[in-house]
Design a protein around this motif. Structure first.
Motif, short mmCIF file in Angstrom:
data_model
loop_
_atom_site.label_atom_id
_atom_site.label_comp_id
_atom_site.label_asym_id
_atom_site.label_seq_id
_atom_site.Cartn_x
_atom_site.Cartn_y
_atom_site.Cartn_z
N GLN A 174 8.31 4.50 -4.44
CA GLN A 174 7.29 3.47 -4.62
C GLN A 174 7.48 2.77 -5.95
OE1 GLN A 174 3.26 4.89 -3.94
NE2 GLN A 174 3.98 6.46 -2.53
N ASP A 234 1.02 -7.79 -9.32
CA ASP A 234 0.60 -6.53 -8.70
C ASP A 234 1.15 -6.40 -7.28
OD1 ASP A 234 -0.62 -4.08 -8.42
OD2 ASP A 234 -2.60 -4.89 -7.96
N ILE A 235 2.49 -6.44 -7.20
CA ILE A 235 3.17 -6.33 -5.90
C ILE A 235 3.70 -4.91 -5.75
CG2 ILE A 235 4.95 -7.28 -4.41
CD1 ILE A 235 2.75 -9.27 -5.25
N SER A 236 3.25 -4.21 -4.72
CA SER A 236 3.64 -2.81 -4.50
C SER A 236 4.63 -2.72 -3.34
CB SER A 236 2.42 -1.94 -4.20
OG SER A 236 1.53 -1.91 -5.31
N TRP A 237 5.65 -1.88 -3.53
CA TRP A 237 6.71 -1.68 -2.54
C TRP A 237 6.82 -0.19 -2.22
CZ3 TRP A 237 11.13 1.24 -3.48
CH2 TRP A 237 12.13 1.20 -2.49
N VAL A 238 7.03 0.13 -0.95
CA VAL A 238 7.22 1.51 -0.51
C VAL A 238 8.55 1.59 0.24
CG1 VAL A 238 6.33 3.43 0.85
CG2 VAL A 238 4.74 1.86 -0.31
N THR A 253 5.57 -0.71 -8.34
CA THR A 253 4.67 -1.85 -8.47
C THR A 253 5.21 -2.75 -9.57
OG1 THR A 253 2.75 -0.56 -7.78
CG2 THR A 253 2.31 -2.60 -8.97
N SER A 291 6.24 -2.67 2.57
CA SER A 291 7.12 -1.54 2.84
C SER A 291 8.52 -2.08 3.15
CB SER A 291 6.60 -0.72 4.02
OG SER A 291 6.76 -1.44 5.23
N THR A 308 0.89 -6.78 3.95
CA THR A 308 -0.40 -7.36 3.57
C THR A 308 -0.32 -8.01 2.19
OG1 THR A 308 -1.20 -5.31 2.54
CG2 THR A 308 -1.61 -5.60 4.89
N ARG A 368 -1.61 -8.93 -5.37
CA ARG A 368 -1.95 -7.69 -4.68
C ARG A 368 -1.32 -7.59 -3.28
NH1 ARG A 368 -6.44 -10.01 -6.23
NH2 ARG A 368 -7.14 -10.30 -4.07
N ALA A 369 -0.02 -7.55 -3.26
CA ALA A 369 0.69 -7.41 -1.98
C ALA A 369 1.15 -5.97 -1.80
CB ALA A 369 1.88 -8.35 -1.92
N LEU A 370 1.18 -5.52 -0.55
CA LEU A 370 1.72 -4.20 -0.21
C LEU A 370 2.84 -4.40 0.80
CD1 LEU A 370 1.71 -1.14 -0.35
CD2 LEU A 370 -0.08 -1.12 1.41
#
Length: 459
Positions: free
Chosen positions: A164, A154-158, A166, A111, A80, A107-109
């Motif tokens: 995790q 604000d790019i978040s990675w899992v 950001t 995985s 997303t 603001r990306a999420l």
């Protein structure tokens, strides 16, 4: 002159009116359901995966831009993006190319599983479309999109195992769409076995398949890169070097990487960090030379098969959970405490999560030690070290005792050391012969006898 001024003014007003009318028409067009469906179809075709988008709008201020909101790539889990802004390069547009001066992603999420799915889909699509060119058909770049700069906000990675991070990042791209430079700041992170890395900065510069790497490990402290790209600020250490990356081809679907890195002043308290704060297995400043190599079918698997070889030195090391001097003087199992060392040096090899420490040499005013230790993927310790206590610990009559052997066991979080069985027998004899003095000498002698009679004494 008055007529010339009037003509110029009329021209400027006409251009403004036309530009405003064009923006108005563009705004009305991109807001229609038909345009939204076209964007979703084009994105789905490009990625080879279903893509849904939310609101599409045109921004006039501060610069004209097209923004796409609420982008969802239908992977499992979904990838997303909150908002993507595309700002045109007017020189390229006037030349007949769809050129973008800047793309900003907010603001990306992401995985790692979804990233691997997208990469595999792109690779599959690339291979399926590789056909011999028709000489009767002229190639065209009419619909090719070129991007000069990409900004990530604000790019978040899992990760696959719950790690995790950001980040904020800026990349400058070349004509082929590959980044020539990439600057990244770690806003927050949660990596298993690592402490606070907030503020860590990473800079990459590409020349062909080679990437120059510069990392400033800030650990929450101040630091950054100077304008020239050189690192500034003490931070928690620095890592520099290069990595050669070979991407998959039609004949070889693996990603391959190899490189060399130099580590200076890395604060080891960041590694193996466990709550409560400050309870890391070791502290000190690390200096190291490292070679690395890895090869895997997906980016997410590269770390699992990573192999490294390093020579290292740790200054002012403090090893938590083991008191080597106490283990020798008490002649028994030792858990807890700490061992302070002026210098700890040796070699380390890693294969995935398995670690082999060899040719270890440690010294301080209290003791010196040498040996080899292995760390399994489950963080279990096994190995053997020989300890020589200094004059400050042993009486003068026992001075010169060397090589008291200790077996290393337990885990990385709860290490333990014990005398070998042979050394225990020798220590008992030494204590009986010369109470209070002969323990160290007996342990050393007992181990030498044990090496010859392993069937009797065991390890």
């Amino acid at each position: 002159m008055p007529r010339l001024r009037q003509a110029l003014l009329f021209t400027v007003v006409a251009v403004i009116v036309l530009l405003g009318a064009a923006l108005l028409v563009l705004h009305q067009w991109v807001g229609t359901p038909g345009f939204k469906r076209w964007v979703e179809a084009e994105a789905s075709s490009a990625l080879g995966l279903p893509v849904n988008v939310g609101r599409i709008e045109v921004d006039v201020w501060p610069l004209p831009a097209v923004a796409v909101n609420d982008v969802v790539v239908q992977t499992r889990p979904a990838l997303t993006v909150g908002r993507i802004e595309a700002r045109p390069d007017w020189a390229g547009v006037l030349a007949g190319r769809l050129a973008l001066s800047k793309v900003i992603v907010h603001r990306a999420l992401l995985s790692q599983q979804s990233i691997d799915t997208v990469l595999k889909s792109l690779q599959k699509k690339k291979h399926s479309t590789q056909v011999a060119p028709d000489p009767l058909v002229k190639s065209s770049n009419k619909f090719a999109v070129s991007v000069t700069q990409v900004i990530l906000d604000d790019i978040s990675w899992v990760g696959l195992k719950g790690d995790q991070a950001t980040i904020d990042a800026t990349a400058h791209l070349n004509a082929d769409g590959w980044p020539d430079t990439l600057k990244t700041t770690l806003v927050k992170s949660q990596f298993k076995g690592l402490g606070d890395l907030q503020g860590t900065q990473i800079e990459l510069k590409r020349q062909g398949q080679r990437w120059a790497v510069a990392v400033l490990v800030a650990g929450g402290g101040a630091g950054g890169f100077a304008g020239s790209g050189t690192m500034a600020g003490a931070g928690k250490g620095a890592i520099k070097g290069h990595v050669d990356i070979e991407m998959p081809t039609a004949s070889n679907g693996d990603i391959k990487a190899q490189g060399q890195l130099t580590t200076t002043g890395l604060d080891l308290a960041l590694i193996g960090h466990k709550p409560p704060p400050g309870h890391a297995p070791m502290s000190g400043r690390l200096e190291a030379q490292t070679t690395l190599s890895t090869r895997a079918a997906s980016a997410g698997a590269l770390m699992d098969v990573l192999q490294t070889q390093s020579t290292f030195t740790v200054r002012d090391a403090v090893v938590q959970g083991i008191d080597l001097a106490k283990a020798v003087t008490t002649v028994g199992l030792s858990r807890g405490g700490e061992t302070r060392l002026d210098v700890l040096a040796g070699q380390v090899q890693t294969r995935g999560k398995t670690i082999q420490l060899s040719n270890l040499v440690a010294s301080s005013g209290v003791l010196s030690a040498s040996g080899n230790v292995s760390i399994s993927a489950a963080s279990a310790l096994s190995g053997r070290i020989n300890v020589e206590l200094g004059a400050a610990v042993l009486p003068t009559v026992a001075k010169g005792v060397v090589g008291v052997p200790l077996v290393v066991g337990g885990t990385l979080d709860a290490p333990e050391v014990n005398l070998t069985r042979a050394a225990l027998v020798g220590a008992a004899i030494g204590t009986a012969v010369l109470p209070g003095v002969g323990t160290g000498a007996g342990a050393s002698l007992g181990d030498k006898v044990g090496e010859k009679l392993k069937g009797l004494f065991g390890r």
